[in-house]
Design a protein around this motif. Structure first.
Motif, mmCIF file in Angstrom:
data_model
loop_
_atom_site.group_PDB
_atom_site.id
_atom_site.type_symbol
_atom_site.label_atom_id
_atom_site.label_comp_id
_atom_site.label_asym_id
_atom_site.label_seq_id
_atom_site.Cartn_x
_atom_site.Cartn_y
_atom_site.Cartn_z
ATOM 1 N N PHE A 254 46.676 43.968 39.593
ATOM 2 C CA PHE A 254 45.807 44.036 40.762
ATOM 3 C C PHE A 254 44.336 44.188 40.360
ATOM 4 C CE2 PHE A 254 49.877 45.789 42.126
ATOM 5 C CZ PHE A 254 50.133 45.052 43.270
ATOM 6 N N GLU A 255 43.473 43.561 41.159
ATOM 7 C CA GLU A 255 42.041 43.824 41.109
ATOM 8 C C GLU A 255 41.716 44.733 42.284
ATOM 9 O OE1 GLU A 255 38.132 41.109 40.651
ATOM 10 O OE2 GLU A 255 39.183 40.859 42.542
ATOM 11 N N VAL A 256 41.073 45.858 42.006
ATOM 12 C CA VAL A 256 40.711 46.817 43.053
ATOM 13 C C VAL A 256 39.188 46.959 43.062
ATOM 14 C CG1 VAL A 256 40.939 49.185 43.892
ATOM 15 C CG2 VAL A 256 42.879 48.065 42.770
ATOM 16 N N ILE A 257 38.592 46.796 44.229
ATOM 17 C CA ILE A 257 37.143 46.937 44.399
ATOM 18 C C ILE A 257 36.887 47.798 45.630
ATOM 19 C CG2 ILE A 257 34.946 45.727 44.686
ATOM 20 C CD1 ILE A 257 36.285 43.192 43.723
ATOM 21 N N TYR A 258 35.960 48.734 45.507
ATOM 22 C CA TYR A 258 35.543 49.469 46.703
ATOM 23 C C TYR A 258 34.143 50.036 46.527
ATOM 24 C CZ TYR A 258 37.744 53.340 43.988
ATOM 25 O OH TYR A 258 38.138 54.216 43.005
ATOM 26 N N LEU A 259 33.472 50.267 47.649
ATOM 27 C CA LEU A 259 32.225 51.012 47.651
ATOM 28 C C LEU A 259 32.577 52.494 47.694
ATOM 29 C CD1 LEU A 259 29.976 48.993 50.123
ATOM 30 C CD2 LEU A 259 29.867 49.012 47.638
ATOM 31 N N VAL A 303 42.748 53.758 44.054
ATOM 32 C CA VAL A 303 42.122 54.163 45.319
ATOM 33 C C VAL A 303 42.136 55.683 45.457
ATOM 34 C CG1 VAL A 303 42.268 54.008 47.828
ATOM 35 C CG2 VAL A 303 42.705 51.986 46.433
ATOM 36 N N GLU A 304 43.241 56.307 45.087
ATOM 37 C CA GLU A 304 43.330 57.766 45.157
ATOM 38 C C GLU A 304 42.268 58.426 44.271
ATOM 39 O OE1 GLU A 304 47.295 58.764 44.080
ATOM 40 O OE2 GLU A 304 48.171 57.906 45.900
ATOM 41 N N ALA A 305 42.008 57.817 43.101
ATOM 42 C CA ALA A 305 40.966 58.350 42.226
ATOM 43 C C ALA A 305 39.614 58.301 42.920
ATOM 44 C CB ALA A 305 40.928 57.559 40.921
ATOM 45 N N GLY A 306 39.370 57.226 43.667
ATOM 46 C CA GLY A 306 38.134 57.127 44.431
ATOM 47 C C GLY A 306 38.037 58.171 45.521
ATOM 48 N N ILE A 307 39.160 58.458 46.182
ATOM 49 C CA ILE A 307 39.176 59.474 47.244
ATOM 50 C C ILE A 307 38.862 60.850 46.670
ATOM 51 C CG2 ILE A 307 40.681 60.647 48.904
ATOM 52 C CD1 ILE A 307 42.117 57.961 49.283
ATOM 53 N N GLU A 308 39.383 61.130 45.462
ATOM 54 C CA GLU A 308 39.106 62.417 44.834
ATOM 55 C C GLU A 308 37.631 62.524 44.425
ATOM 56 O OE1 GLU A 308 41.762 62.998 41.600
ATOM 57 O OE2 GLU A 308 43.562 62.961 42.847
ATOM 58 N N ALA A 309 37.022 61.380 44.087
ATOM 59 C CA ALA A 309 35.627 61.395 43.641
ATOM 60 C C ALA A 309 34.644 61.468 44.795
ATOM 61 C CB ALA A 309 35.333 60.158 42.795
ATOM 62 N N GLY A 310 34.996 60.906 45.939
ATOM 63 C CA GLY A 310 34.069 60.867 47.066
ATOM 64 C C GLY A 310 34.688 60.174 48.259
ATOM 65 N N ARG A 311 33.925 59.262 48.889
ATOM 66 C CA ARG A 311 34.435 58.543 50.065
ATOM 67 C C ARG A 311 34.430 57.052 49.786
ATOM 68 N NH1 ARG A 311 33.356 56.117 55.008
ATOM 69 N NH2 ARG A 311 31.123 55.883 54.607
ATOM 70 N N PRO A 312 35.595 56.477 49.445
ATOM 71 C CA PRO A 312 35.659 55.029 49.233
ATOM 72 C C PRO A 312 35.798 54.287 50.546
ATOM 73 C CG PRO A 312 37.786 56.002 48.751
ATOM 74 C CD PRO A 312 36.862 57.134 49.129
ATOM 75 N N TYR A 313 35.217 53.111 50.641
ATOM 76 C CA TYR A 313 35.391 52.256 51.818
ATOM 77 C C TYR A 313 35.182 50.803 51.399
ATOM 78 C CZ TYR A 313 30.243 52.422 52.006
ATOM 79 O OH TYR A 313 28.906 52.343 51.709
ATOM 80 N N ARG A 314 35.410 49.882 52.325
ATOM 81 C CA ARG A 314 35.426 48.453 52.007
ATOM 82 C C ARG A 314 36.346 48.182 50.814
ATOM 83 N NH1 ARG A 314 29.688 45.254 52.814
ATOM 84 N NH2 ARG A 314 29.243 45.977 54.906
ATOM 85 N N ILE A 315 37.531 48.730 50.884
ATOM 86 C CA ILE A 315 38.493 48.606 49.792
ATOM 87 C C ILE A 315 39.120 47.216 49.831
ATOM 88 C CG2 ILE A 315 40.626 49.531 48.808
ATOM 89 C CD1 ILE A 315 39.880 52.199 50.251
ATOM 90 N N ARG A 316 39.087 46.509 48.680
ATOM 91 C CA ARG A 316 39.700 45.182 48.573
ATOM 92 C C ARG A 316 40.654 45.184 47.388
ATOM 93 N NH1 ARG A 316 34.307 43.712 49.592
ATOM 94 N NH2 ARG A 316 33.919 43.267 47.399
ATOM 95 N N ILE A 317 41.894 44.774 47.625
ATOM 96 C CA ILE A 317 42.910 44.731 46.577
ATOM 97 C C ILE A 317 43.445 43.307 46.494
ATOM 98 C CG2 ILE A 317 45.137 45.600 45.788
ATOM 99 C CD1 ILE A 317 44.544 48.173 47.339
ATOM 100 N N THR A 318 43.354 42.699 45.308
ATOM 101 C CA THR A 318 43.834 41.335 45.081
ATOM 102 C C THR A 318 44.949 41.363 44.059
ATOM 103 O OG1 THR A 318 41.622 40.452 45.513
ATOM 104 C CG2 THR A 318 43.178 39.003 44.386
ATOM 105 N N HIS A 319 46.019 40.643 44.346
ATOM 106 C CA HIS A 319 47.173 40.589 43.443
ATOM 107 C C HIS A 319 47.057 39.364 42.546
ATOM 108 C CE1 HIS A 319 51.842 40.285 42.955
ATOM 109 N NE2 HIS A 319 51.261 40.857 41.921
ATOM 110 N N PHE A 320 47.199 39.564 41.219
ATOM 111 C CA PHE A 320 47.210 38.465 40.262
ATOM 112 C C PHE A 320 48.647 38.066 39.952
ATOM 113 C CE2 PHE A 320 43.348 40.857 38.732
ATOM 114 C CZ PHE A 320 42.445 39.999 39.328
ATOM 115 N N ASP A 321 48.836 36.779 39.583
ATOM 116 C CA ASP A 321 50.165 36.373 39.136
ATOM 117 C C ASP A 321 50.290 36.621 37.636
ATOM 118 O OD1 ASP A 321 48.948 34.342 37.735
ATOM 119 O OD2 ASP A 321 49.663 32.721 39.042
#
Length: 551
Positions: A254-259, A303-321
């Motif tokens: 997975f590719e995970v991106i968030y603000l 994503v959970e790591a981001g929640i522990e660090a602060g407030r993540p939003y605009r979360i985008r998760i892409t699945h690779f083959d």
């Protein structure tokens, strides 16, 4: 004559760079083999820069009423911020950091009124800071990538003399030379016979900067092959991306991106944790706002790591083959894409089977972002719900673009999130496309909408003069009630709306609004309006404490 390095030059740079990346997008996508061969580097760079360009235009619009232009610091700062909040993929995230590095120097340098020599020196230092900050943002820098190209550009600028236009042209030439050498520095590029895709984008960006400062626009294509002819525009070089297994071929899924809103200390700890979870880690930003990009097997943990660090939003998760490319499932028959202002509404859309595009106040999505959401829906037919009257033109442009790609798109004219909820409630994929469009449009049109907001300054409204701090009740987009108390104003707005009749009231609570407000409004409706039902959602939006819909 060269143009000065000022806000107008930044604006011109954005426009020229967007045009250049638009021309090169498909060619760059076609050679994207590192770090993951997912064929989207050109698209991600374009979408990132589109967000940057929109932010610069907003900065100019903000000064239009006073008849002035923004200063260099405001313009370059807007460009960097727009890139940060709109960064897409590994390449877009690094681009955002490159722009932030330039901003740190140019914003401090101020306008080039002290002379062209000082401006040229500031540009040299800005290019150096851009390259250094990009290296700092990447957890494990690799040579033969955009980082190498950025460093070479800065070194070439150091050796050049003259005004800013000459410095920018030297940086562009140095970047092109470094780009041609990338296949010899990174084995995966050499095996594929291509140069680095991210580096291609940076060469296009620096060429646009040289054009903006020199006043001479060139459309010379970026060399993408190491020793072979350029691929035809519009044709994806499948033999490159499909035939070359990248180092990520057996890597994370997975590719995970968030603000992320967080302080520096929390981000430092987040980097360490994410580095242990996956690879391709890039964290860019500062001053409390960050863009996080990582490839992992456990997207939830990232994503959970981001929640522990602060407030993540605009979360985008892409699945690779398995080969590292974006996995493309079978096309669905029909999908819904909805723009929503809060995480609660995004969750509601997801529960209803819709793809949500989350936005924040003052940061509307660009047409490219909506097109990308339509593509990611992977459906032959798509219902697009803008849920905001200000997005009608943006949504229409996105729908038109998607139609050219073979997707049948219907733009449902929703002007508020509560109208979007009403439309989603009657959505039925099993009936014909036209019947579904009619039903959703009718449900949205039958829903009157209102919202509560807090006035930021004294101003004239349809309901009279309001003062800063007053609670405003807007019905169908116009201020109808001015009050001092949230609950009392909400009650007055509800009474006005229900005076014309209604069967269902929808209440969407904003971030930080207590449940007691909804409870008192529910009780008021139950006691005064027989046979009117009420439904409450925790929307989590920040711009409006309360959204109201009456059907």
């Amino acid at each position: 004559m060269p143009y000065p390095l000022d806000a107008a030059a930044v604006r011109a740079w954005c426009g020229l760079a967007l045009e250049a990346l638009g021309r090169e997008r498909e060619r760059i996508d076609a050679i994207n083999v590192y770090p993951v061969a997912d064929g989207d580097t050109g698209t991600n760079l374009y979408l990132t820069l589109e967000s940057a360009a929109r932010a610069v235009e907003a900065a100019f619009d903000g000064h239009a009423s006073s008849g002035t232009a923004p200063c260099l610091a405001d313009a370059i700062g807007a460009m960097a911020h727009g890139a940060l909040i709109g960064a897409r993929g590994n390449s877009g995230t690094i681009l955002a950091q490159l722009l932030r590095g330039m901003t740190e120097v140019l914003a401090a340098a101020g306008e080039p009124a002290v002379g062209p020599g000082a401006a040229a020196d500031a540009l040299r230092r800005a290019l150096h800071r851009a390259a250094a900050s990009a290296y700092e943002a990447v957890a494990h820098p690799v040579e033969g990538t955009v980082l190498t190209v950025a460093t070479a550009a800065a070194a070439a600028a150091d050796r050049a003399t003259g005004d800013t236009a000459r410095i920018a042209r030297a940086a562009h030439d140095g970047a092109r030379t470094a780009l041609r050498a990338t296949p010899g520095q990174l084995a995966v590029l050499g095996r594929a016979g291509v140069v680095d895709a991210g580096g291609c984008g940076l060469v296009a960006l620096l060429g646009a900067l040289a054009d903006a400062l020199g006043g001479e626009v060139s459309a010379e294509p970026v060399t993408v092959r190491a020793d072979a002819p350029l691929p035809e525009a519009g044709g994806r070089a499948a033999t490159v991306a499909d035939g070359c297994a990248t180092p990520g071929g057996d890597g994370p899924a997975f590719e995970v991106i968030y603000l992320l809103e967080a302080d520096d200390g929390a981000v430092a700890r987040l980097r360490t944790r994410l580095d242990g979870l996956g690879d391709s880690l890039v964290v860019v930003g500062g001053d409390g706002l960050w863009n996080v990009h990582v490839h992992v097997d456990d997207a939830g943990a990232a994503v959970e790591a981001g929640i522990e660090a602060g407030r993540p939003y605009r979360i985008r998760i892409t699945h690779f083959d398995g080969a590292g490319r974006t996995k493309e499932p079978e096309l669905a028959a029909r999908a819904v894409v909805a723009v929503v202002p809060g995480p609660g509404l995004a969750g509601l859309c997801a529960d209803a089977g819709a793809r949500a595009v989350s936005v924040r106040p003052g940061e509307p999505p660009a047409s490219g972002e909506l097109v990308q959401a339509i593509r990611q829906a992977r459906a032959r037919e798509v219902m697009l719900l803008p849920n905001d009257p200000e997005l009608r033109h943006t949504a229409a442009a996105a729908a038109e673009q998607a139609r050219t790609e073979g997707v049948r798109v219907a733009l449902i004219p929703t002007r508020s999130a509560v109208q979007g909820i009403a439309a989603l409630a009657v959505h039925e994929p099993g009936r014909s496309f036209d019947e579904d469009v009619v039903a959703m449009t009718a449900a949205a049109g039958a829903t009157r909408y209102a919202e509560l907001a807090v006035a930021e300054r004294q101003s004239w409204t349809m309901a009279g003069v309001c003062q800063a701090g007053d609670v405003l009740g807007l019905i169908d987009g116009d201020v109808a009630v001015i009050g001092a108390d949230l609950a009392a104003t909400a009650t007055t707005v509800l009474d006005r709306m229900l005076s014309a009749g209604g069967e269902m009231v929808t209440l969407v609570l904003g971030a930080g609004v207590p449940d007691s407000l909804a409870e008192s409004l529910e009780r008021h409706v139950r006691e005064r309006y027989l046979a009117v039902d009420t439904v409450v959602y925790a929307g989590g939006q920040h711009a409006a404490p309360l959204l109201i819909g009456v059907e």
